[in-house]
Design a protein around this motif. Structure first.
Motif, PDB file in Angstrom:
ATOM      1  N   TYR A   1       5.270   5.682   3.417  1.00 50.04           N
ATOM      2  CA  TYR A   1       4.931   4.999   4.666  1.00 50.04           C
ATOM      3  C   TYR A   1       3.753   5.663   5.386  1.00 50.04           C
ATOM      4  O   TYR A   1       3.087   5.032   6.204  1.00 50.04           O
ATOM      5  CB  TYR A   1       6.139   4.952   5.609  1.00 50.04           C
ATOM      6  CG  TYR A   1       7.174   3.917   5.245  1.00 50.04           C
ATOM      7  CD1 TYR A   1       6.831   2.724   4.612  1.00 50.04           C
ATOM      8  CD2 TYR A   1       8.505   4.105   5.574  1.00 50.04           C
ATOM      9  CE1 TYR A   1       7.784   1.781   4.294  1.00 50.04           C
ATOM     10  CE2 TYR A   1       9.467   3.159   5.272  1.00 50.04           C
ATOM     11  CZ  TYR A   1       9.102   1.997   4.630  1.00 50.04           C
ATOM     12  OH  TYR A   1      10.044   1.060   4.332  1.00 50.04           O
ATOM     13  N   ASP A   2       3.478   6.919   5.084  1.00 52.50           N
ATOM     14  CA  ASP A   2       2.314   7.582   5.699  1.00 52.50           C
ATOM     15  C   ASP A   2       1.009   6.898   5.299  1.00 52.50           C
ATOM     16  O   ASP A   2      -0.003   7.056   5.979  1.00 52.50           O
ATOM     17  CB  ASP A   2       2.271   9.067   5.340  1.00 52.50           C
ATOM     18  CG  ASP A   2       3.309   9.852   6.101  1.00 52.50           C
ATOM     19  OD1 ASP A   2       3.756   9.391   7.170  1.00 52.50           O
ATOM     20  OD2 ASP A   2       3.686  10.952   5.630  1.00 52.50           O
ATOM     21  N   GLU A   3       1.017   6.105   4.217  1.00 50.78           N
ATOM     22  CA  GLU A   3      -0.174   5.354   3.827  1.00 50.78           C
ATOM     23  C   GLU A   3      -0.564   4.334   4.892  1.00 50.78           C
ATOM     24  O   GLU A   3      -1.729   3.962   4.990  1.00 50.78           O
ATOM     25  CB  GLU A   3       0.050   4.619   2.494  1.00 50.78           C
ATOM     26  CG  GLU A   3       0.244   5.515   1.290  1.00 50.78           C
ATOM     27  CD  GLU A   3      -1.026   6.205   0.817  1.00 50.78           C
ATOM     28  OE1 GLU A   3      -2.131   5.819   1.248  1.00 50.78           O
ATOM     29  OE2 GLU A   3      -0.893   7.138   0.014  1.00 50.78           O
ATOM     30  N   ILE A   4       0.396   3.885   5.693  1.00 53.98           N
ATOM     31  CA  ILE A   4       0.106   2.869   6.705  1.00 53.98           C
ATOM     32  C   ILE A   4       0.315   3.369   8.120  1.00 53.98           C
ATOM     33  O   ILE A   4       0.196   2.618   9.083  1.00 53.98           O
ATOM     34  CB  ILE A   4       0.952   1.597   6.470  1.00 53.98           C
ATOM     35  CG1 ILE A   4       2.462   1.911   6.466  1.00 53.98           C
ATOM     36  CG2 ILE A   4       0.539   0.913   5.171  1.00 53.98           C
ATOM     37  CD1 ILE A   4       3.363   0.696   6.365  1.00 53.98           C
ATOM     38  N   ALA A   5       0.639   4.644   8.274  1.00 53.71           N
ATOM     39  CA  ALA A   5       0.840   5.228   9.617  1.00 53.71           C
ATOM     40  C   ALA A   5      -0.475   5.273  10.371  1.00 53.71           C
ATOM     41  O   ALA A   5      -1.535   5.505   9.787  1.00 53.71           O
ATOM     42  CB  ALA A   5       1.442   6.615   9.512  1.00 53.71           C
ATOM     43  N   THR A   6      -0.392   5.061  11.659  1.00 52.03           N
ATOM     44  CA  THR A   6      -1.605   5.137  12.496  1.00 52.03           C
ATOM     45  C   THR A   6      -1.498   6.291  13.464  1.00 52.03           C
ATOM     46  O   THR A   6      -0.469   6.810  13.749  1.00 52.03           O
ATOM     47  CB  THR A   6      -1.816   3.837  13.287  1.00 52.03           C
ATOM     48  OG1 THR A   6      -0.656   3.562  14.059  1.00 52.03           O
ATOM     49  CG2 THR A   6      -2.091   2.698  12.340  1.00 52.03           C
TER      50      THR A   6
ATOM     51  N   SER B   1       0.814  -1.215   0.000  1.00 53.21           N
ATOM     52  CA  SER B   1       0.000   0.000   0.000  1.00 53.21           C
ATOM     53  C   SER B   1       0.847   1.265   0.000  1.00 53.21           C
ATOM     54  O   SER B   1       0.413   2.316  -0.461  1.00 53.21           O
ATOM     55  CB  SER B   1      -0.950   0.001   1.202  1.00 53.21           C
ATOM     56  OG  SER B   1      -0.214  -0.066   2.406  1.00 53.21           O
ATOM     57  N   TRP B   2       2.059   1.171   0.487  1.00 52.48           N
ATOM     58  CA  TRP B   2       2.955   2.330   0.565  1.00 52.48           C
ATOM     59  C   TRP B   2       3.839   2.486  -0.666  1.00 52.48           C
ATOM     60  O   TRP B   2       4.475   3.503  -0.870  1.00 52.48           O
ATOM     61  CB  TRP B   2       3.833   2.257   1.813  1.00 52.48           C
ATOM     62  CG  TRP B   2       4.514   0.933   1.966  1.00 52.48           C
ATOM     63  CD1 TRP B   2       4.086  -0.128   2.727  1.00 52.48           C
ATOM     64  CD2 TRP B   2       5.712   0.505   1.337  1.00 52.48           C
ATOM     65  NE1 TRP B   2       4.959  -1.188   2.598  1.00 52.48           N
ATOM     66  CE2 TRP B   2       5.974  -0.822   1.747  1.00 52.48           C
ATOM     67  CE3 TRP B   2       6.617   1.104   0.462  1.00 52.48           C
ATOM     68  CZ2 TRP B   2       7.062  -1.556   1.324  1.00 52.48           C
ATOM     69  CZ3 TRP B   2       7.720   0.376   0.037  1.00 52.48           C
ATOM     70  CH2 TRP B   2       7.929  -0.933   0.464  1.00 52.48           C
TER      71      TRP B   2
END
Length: 132
Positions: free
Chosen positions: A127-132, A102-103
């Motif tokens: 990586y912000d695509e998967i950051a929580t 996804s990233w």
């Protein structure tokens, strides 16, 4: 605090050729016959000539066959296929197919000294695509 990355190699000239050709790094300073500083990443990369079979860390002896370590380098690139072709032309060994996440996209290679590298191409927000 400053991060320095050191890579043990058994042939400094071969390592210099690989890292300058594969990743476009450039030599900055030499420290005698056994150490070279390369620039072009966000941190300096130091190639350290060490003989195979000499003590590394703890009881481990240096071995330049393909090996695994829990610490590895990720090289973020704009064009994954072009970066992979450049690394392969410089002597890298491909270790699998390009994978999608996804990233972004990833492919793994190893250098002529057995060290593993991941080539990453971020897509969207990385990586912000998967950051929580």
């Amino acid at each position: 605090m400053k991060l320095l990355v050191n890579i043990d190699v058994d042939d400094l000239a071969t390592a210099e050729a690989f890292y300058t050709q594969a990743f476009g790094l450039r030599p900055a300073r030499r420290f005698g016959d056994d150490m070279l500083e390369l620039l072009g990443f966000e941190v300096p990369l130091y190639l350290l000539r060490k003989d195979a079979g000499t003590a590394g860390a703890g009881t481990s002896m240096r071995n330049f066959a393909r090996h695994w370590t829990p610490i590895h380098g990720d090289v973020v690139v704009e064009d994954l296929e072009a970066a992979l072709a450049q690394a392969l032309a410089a002597g890298a060994r491909r270790e699998g197919d390009i994978r999608e996440a996804s990233w972004g996209r990833i492919v793994t290679v190893s250098d002529p000294f057995g060290h593993g590298w991941c080539l990453l191409q971020f897509l969207g927000r990385g990586y912000d695509e998967i950051a929580t």
